[in-house]
Design a protein around this motif. Structure first.
Motif, short mmCIF file in Angstrom:
data_model
loop_
_atom_site.label_atom_id
_atom_site.label_comp_id
_atom_site.label_asym_id
_atom_site.label_seq_id
_atom_site.Cartn_x
_atom_site.Cartn_y
_atom_site.Cartn_z
N ASP A 61 0.82 -1.21 0.00
CA ASP A 61 0.00 0.00 0.00
C ASP A 61 0.86 1.26 0.00
OD1 ASP A 61 -2.66 -1.33 2.13
OD2 ASP A 61 -2.33 -1.46 -0.03
N SER A 62 1.99 1.20 0.67
CA SER A 62 2.84 2.38 0.82
C SER A 62 3.48 2.84 -0.48
CB SER A 62 3.93 2.12 1.86
OG SER A 62 4.74 1.03 1.47
N GLU A 88 11.16 7.70 3.78
CA GLU A 88 10.78 6.41 4.35
C GLU A 88 10.95 5.24 3.38
OE1 GLU A 88 8.97 9.24 4.33
OE2 GLU A 88 6.83 8.80 4.05
N ASP A 89 11.29 5.53 2.13
CA ASP A 89 11.61 4.46 1.18
C ASP A 89 13.06 3.99 1.33
OD1 ASP A 89 9.67 6.26 -1.22
OD2 ASP A 89 9.07 4.43 -0.15
#
Length: 118
Positions: A61-62, A88-89
């Motif tokens: 989902d992210s 955040e990746d």
């Protein structure tokens, strides 16, 4: 002996793009599925995206709407186009390949670092 070799990782600013590539060798068979996982420091490895031999895809989902997985014309290659990257990746990204016999056989690459700066 099956080997998966990833490339394309690196350092990019937030909002930028990277394209990861994975080439598999040593298999007499085409993989039933190939995909990408990632592991950030202190976290468990998680699925990012995978694609079946029939072309079906699945995304975390992210990353939906930002990442696109595809298989190359060459046998047993897979790509991950990553757009609109976020801090955040940041993680080590691992290529995965699956063969289905009477049991599931997983193969893994050595990983490639992706770092997104804010």
């Amino acid at each position: 002996q099956v080997q998966l070799v990833e490339s394309g990782g690196g350092l990019v600013q937030a909002g930028g793009s990277l394209r990861l590539s994975c080439a598999a060798s040593g298999s007499a068979f085409s993989f039933n599925a190939m995909g990408w996982y990632r592991q950030a420091p202190g976290k468990q490895r998680e699925l990012v995206a995978h694609i079946t031999s029939g072309g079906g895809t699945n995304y975390a989902d992210s990353v939906k709407g930002r990442f696109t997985i595809s298989r190359g014309n060459a046998k047993n290659t897979v790509y991950l186009q990553m757009n609109s990257l976020k801090p955040e990746d940041t993680a080590v990204y691992y290529c995965n390949a699956v063969l289905l016999f009477t049991h599931v056989v997983n193969y893994w690459g050595q990983g490639t670092q992706v770092t997104v700066s804010s």
